[in-house]
Design an enzyme around this catalytic site. Structure first.
Site, PDB file in Angstrom:
ATOM      1  N   ASP A 168       0.909  -1.334   0.070  1.00  0.00           N
ATOM      2  CA  ASP A 168      -0.015  -0.127   0.036  1.00  0.00           C
ATOM      3  C   ASP A 168       0.818   1.367  -0.094  1.00  0.00           C
ATOM      4  O   ASP A 168       1.961   1.369   0.347  1.00  0.00           O
ATOM      5  CB  ASP A 168      -0.848  -0.108   1.108  1.00  0.00           C
ATOM      6  CG  ASP A 168      -2.025   0.875   0.960  1.00  0.00           C
ATOM      7  OD1 ASP A 168      -2.537   1.421  -0.084  1.00  0.00           O
ATOM      8  OD2 ASP A 168      -2.605   1.445   2.135  1.00  0.00           O
ATOM      9  N   TRP A 206       2.459   8.264  -2.474  1.00  0.00           N
ATOM     10  CA  TRP A 206       4.066   8.263  -3.049  1.00  0.00           C
ATOM     11  C   TRP A 206       4.055   9.194  -4.215  1.00  0.00           C
ATOM     12  O   TRP A 206       4.757  10.074  -4.356  1.00  0.00           O
ATOM     13  CB  TRP A 206       4.558   7.016  -3.302  1.00  0.00           C
ATOM     14  CG  TRP A 206       6.183   6.921  -3.843  1.00  0.00           C
ATOM     15  CD1 TRP A 206       7.206   6.955  -3.105  1.00  0.00           C
ATOM     16  CD2 TRP A 206       6.433   7.180  -5.248  1.00  0.00           C
ATOM     17  NE1 TRP A 206       8.290   6.737  -3.871  1.00  0.00           N
ATOM     18  CE2 TRP A 206       7.966   6.880  -5.209  1.00  0.00           C
ATOM     19  CE3 TRP A 206       5.923   7.047  -6.333  1.00  0.00           C
ATOM     20  CZ2 TRP A 206       8.695   7.259  -6.069  1.00  0.00           C
ATOM     21  CZ3 TRP A 206       6.670   7.181  -7.561  1.00  0.00           C
ATOM     22  CH2 TRP A 206       7.922   7.092  -7.251  1.00  0.00           C
ATOM     23  N   ASN A 265     -11.136  -3.056  -4.976  1.00  0.00           N
ATOM     24  CA  ASN A 265     -10.373  -1.936  -5.742  1.00  0.00           C
ATOM     25  C   ASN A 265     -11.075  -1.490  -6.902  1.00  0.00           C
ATOM     26  O   ASN A 265     -10.835  -0.637  -7.607  1.00  0.00           O
ATOM     27  CB  ASN A 265      -8.972  -2.416  -6.270  1.00  0.00           C
ATOM     28  CG  ASN A 265      -7.735  -2.325  -4.880  1.00  0.00           C
ATOM     29  OD1 ASN A 265      -7.142  -3.094  -4.929  1.00  0.00           O
ATOM     30  ND2 ASN A 265      -8.212  -1.386  -4.040  1.00  0.00           N
ATOM     31  N   TRP A 266     -12.052  -2.351  -7.404  1.00  0.00           N
ATOM     32  CA  TRP A 266     -12.822  -1.996  -8.668  1.00  0.00           C
ATOM     33  C   TRP A 266     -13.620  -0.632  -8.440  1.00  0.00           C
ATOM     34  O   TRP A 266     -14.303   0.079  -9.310  1.00  0.00           O
ATOM     35  CB  TRP A 266     -14.097  -2.985  -9.112  1.00  0.00           C
ATOM     36  CG  TRP A 266     -13.459  -4.138  -9.475  1.00  0.00           C
ATOM     37  CD1 TRP A 266     -13.273  -5.553  -8.469  1.00  0.00           C
ATOM     38  CD2 TRP A 266     -12.795  -4.649 -10.661  1.00  0.00           C
ATOM     39  NE1 TRP A 266     -12.741  -6.499  -9.213  1.00  0.00           N
ATOM     40  CE2 TRP A 266     -12.511  -5.990 -10.608  1.00  0.00           C
ATOM     41  CE3 TRP A 266     -12.584  -3.995 -11.936  1.00  0.00           C
ATOM     42  CZ2 TRP A 266     -11.771  -6.802 -11.781  1.00  0.00           C
ATOM     43  CZ3 TRP A 266     -12.079  -4.596 -12.917  1.00  0.00           C
ATOM     44  CH2 TRP A 266     -11.547  -5.900 -12.861  1.00  0.00           C
ATOM     45  N   ARG A 268      -4.850  -1.795   9.145  1.00  0.00           N
ATOM     46  CA  ARG A 268      -6.035  -2.805   8.856  1.00  0.00           C
ATOM     47  C   ARG A 268      -5.712  -3.965   7.866  1.00  0.00           C
ATOM     48  O   ARG A 268      -4.630  -3.630   7.013  1.00  0.00           O
ATOM     49  CB  ARG A 268      -7.171  -1.928   8.398  1.00  0.00           C
ATOM     50  CG  ARG A 268      -6.772  -0.877   7.179  1.00  0.00           C
ATOM     51  CD  ARG A 268      -8.067  -0.347   6.662  1.00  0.00           C
ATOM     52  NE  ARG A 268      -7.536   0.802   5.532  1.00  0.00           N
ATOM     53  CZ  ARG A 268      -7.547   2.049   5.632  1.00  0.00           C
ATOM     54  NH1 ARG A 268      -7.707   2.559   6.998  1.00  0.00           N
ATOM     55  NH2 ARG A 268      -7.201   2.718   4.751  1.00  0.00           N
ATOM     56  N   SER A 306      -7.859  -4.858   5.199  1.00  0.00           N
ATOM     57  CA  SER A 306      -8.724  -4.638   3.947  1.00  0.00           C
ATOM     58  C   SER A 306      -8.855  -6.004   3.234  1.00  0.00           C
ATOM     59  O   SER A 306      -8.412  -5.987   2.035  1.00  0.00           O
ATOM     60  CB  SER A 306      -7.677  -3.695   2.922  1.00  0.00           C
ATOM     61  OG  SER A 306      -7.313  -2.644   3.717  1.00  0.00           O
TER      62      SER A 306
HETATM   63  C1  IPE Z   1      -5.307  -2.655   0.090  1.00  0.00           C
HETATM   64  O1  IPE Z   1      -4.744  -1.397  -0.007  1.00  0.00           O
HETATM   65  C2  IPE Z   1      -5.190  -3.695  -1.229  1.00  0.00           C
HETATM   66  C3  IPE Z   1      -3.704  -3.520  -1.939  1.00  0.00           C
HETATM   67  C4  IPE Z   1      -2.904  -3.306  -1.403  1.00  0.00           C
HETATM   68  C5  IPE Z   1      -3.976  -4.413  -3.161  1.00  0.00           C
HETATM   69  P1  IPE Z   1      -6.004  -0.341  -0.224  1.00  0.00           P
HETATM   70  O2  IPE Z   1      -5.621   0.888  -0.526  1.00  0.00           O
HETATM   71  O3  IPE Z   1      -7.121  -0.975  -1.478  1.00  0.00           O
HETATM   72  O4  IPE Z   1      -6.820  -0.543   1.102  1.00  0.00           O
HETATM   73  P2  IPE Z   1      -7.765   0.525   1.767  1.00  0.00           P
HETATM   74  O5  IPE Z   1      -8.981   0.770   0.744  1.00  0.00           O
HETATM   75  O6  IPE Z   1      -7.004   1.674   2.292  1.00  0.00           O
HETATM   76  O7  IPE Z   1      -8.499  -0.126   2.843  1.00  0.00           O
HETATM   77  C1  IPE Z   2      -1.657   0.326  -3.296  1.00  0.00           C
HETATM   78  O1  IPE Z   2      -1.546   1.521  -3.196  1.00  0.00           O
HETATM   79  C2  IPE Z   2      -1.919  -0.266  -4.636  1.00  0.00           C
HETATM   80  C3  IPE Z   2      -3.299  -0.758  -4.899  1.00  0.00           C
HETATM   81  C4  IPE Z   2      -4.400  -0.725  -3.988  1.00  0.00           C
HETATM   82  C5  IPE Z   2      -3.264  -1.261  -6.172  1.00  0.00           C
HETATM   83  P1  IPE Z   2      -2.689   2.705  -3.397  1.00  0.00           P
HETATM   84  O2  IPE Z   2      -3.173   2.977  -4.712  1.00  0.00           O
HETATM   85  O3  IPE Z   2      -3.584   2.235  -2.274  1.00  0.00           O
HETATM   86  O4  IPE Z   2      -2.026   3.792  -2.635  1.00  0.00           O
HETATM   87  P2  IPE Z   2      -2.379   4.787  -1.504  1.00  0.00           P
HETATM   88  O5  IPE Z   2      -3.049   4.283  -0.337  1.00  0.00           O
HETATM   89  O6  IPE Z   2      -3.571   5.758  -2.395  1.00  0.00           O
HETATM   90  O7  IPE Z   2      -1.454   5.706  -1.216  1.00  0.00           O
HETATM   91 MG    MG Z   3      -4.197   2.312  -0.233  1.00  0.00          MG
END
Ligand code: IPE
Ligand code: IPE
Ligand code: MG
Length: 248
Positions: free
Chosen positions: A24, A29, A73-74, A199, A201
């Protein structure tokens, strides 16, 4: 207590057999340097390479599971989702030769339905090609949700009940574990989450039941071998009781 040793030495006999990482922080970043979120995801590929290399080098780590795309993530923008799958396809195309050469068995855990066809074709191909490799297994969790995984296992058991292949009293923890997406790897020993959120997730709810959890503020694209080693050192400081008596 701050027991984590900064420059301690890893005990090669007490490495976590199954490590998983919630990768995450890519978006944050990228935002920090005024880049698009996708640039953050792209940069994350280097960290994936570093993490796999570091585990492979250490030996003793049987399985590394990497959370790359959740069933939730969808909910992100169409552009981000399609960009992620484009990057995933690029990653598989550029990295698979090297993973295969390193004797790494690659699996993809999660629901295939709904994924772009070019991506599922690359997944199938990589799994077939690396199936006999034994040095280490790397699972990429794509369209993965722990609740979906448990629901899929329950459905498969229900089908066997209906056709009288099994009886209700045969259902036990081992049978459920054997129907999860990766039925061969052991339970999680160490769960690492980058990006600072405490968490799960929807990640590995079954397998993480006695996992040690390490959360690091490091954002995924900044995560390198030394951060992984630090997480392993933290792990080696933990007393794992599994519900039994603490060590004296
Ligand atoms: C968890 O990260 C899923 C992945 C790293 C693939 P998210 O960014 O989707 O999690 P939440 O939404 O902050 O819980
Ligand atoms: C994790 O990075 C990658 C995926 C969930 C695909 P994020 O895209 O969730 O990055 P933040 O949490 O917004 O920084
Ligand atoms: Mg994230």
């Amino acid at each position: 207590v701050t027991t984590s040793r900064d420059s301690g030495e890893l005990d090669p006999k007490r490495l976590p057999g199954h490590v998983a990482i919630v990768m995450d922080g890519n978006g944050r970043w990228a935002a920090k340097q005024g880049l698009s979120r996708l640039k953050g995801h792209d940069a994350g590929a280097k960290s994936v390479r570093a993490a796999i290399e570091a585990c492979r080098e250490l030996g003793g780590i049987r399985t590394l599971t990497l959370y790359a795309f959740s069933t939730e993530n969808w909910r992100r923008s169409k552009a981000e989702v399609s960009g992620l799958f484009r990057l995933l396809a690029k990653y598989i195309r550029t990295e698979m030769d090297n993973l295969h050469a390193e004797d790494i068995r690659v699996r993809f855990i999660g629901r295939r339905a709904g994924l772009p066809e070019n991506v599922t074709a690359l997944m199938d191909d990589s799994e077939k090609r690396t199936n006999a490799n034994r040095a280490m297994q790397v699972n990429f969790a794509i369209n993965y949700g722990a609740r979906a995984e448990i629901a899929d296992a329950v459905r498969s058991i229900a089908e066997d009940l209906r056709s009288s292949k099994i009886r209700p009293d045969a259902i036990d923890e081992a049978m459920i574990a054997a129907r999860l997406y990766d039925p061969v790897s052991a339970d999680l020993d160490l769960l690492i989450r980058t990006g600072g959120h405490h968490r799960l997730s929807n990640f590995m709810l079954w397998q993480a039941s006695y996992a040690e959890i390490v959360v690091t503020p490091t954002l995924w694209p900044d995560f390198r071998k030394r951060h992984l080693h630090q997480a392993f050192l933290d792990f080696q400081e933990r007393d794992r009781n599994f519900g039994g008596r603490p060590r004296a």
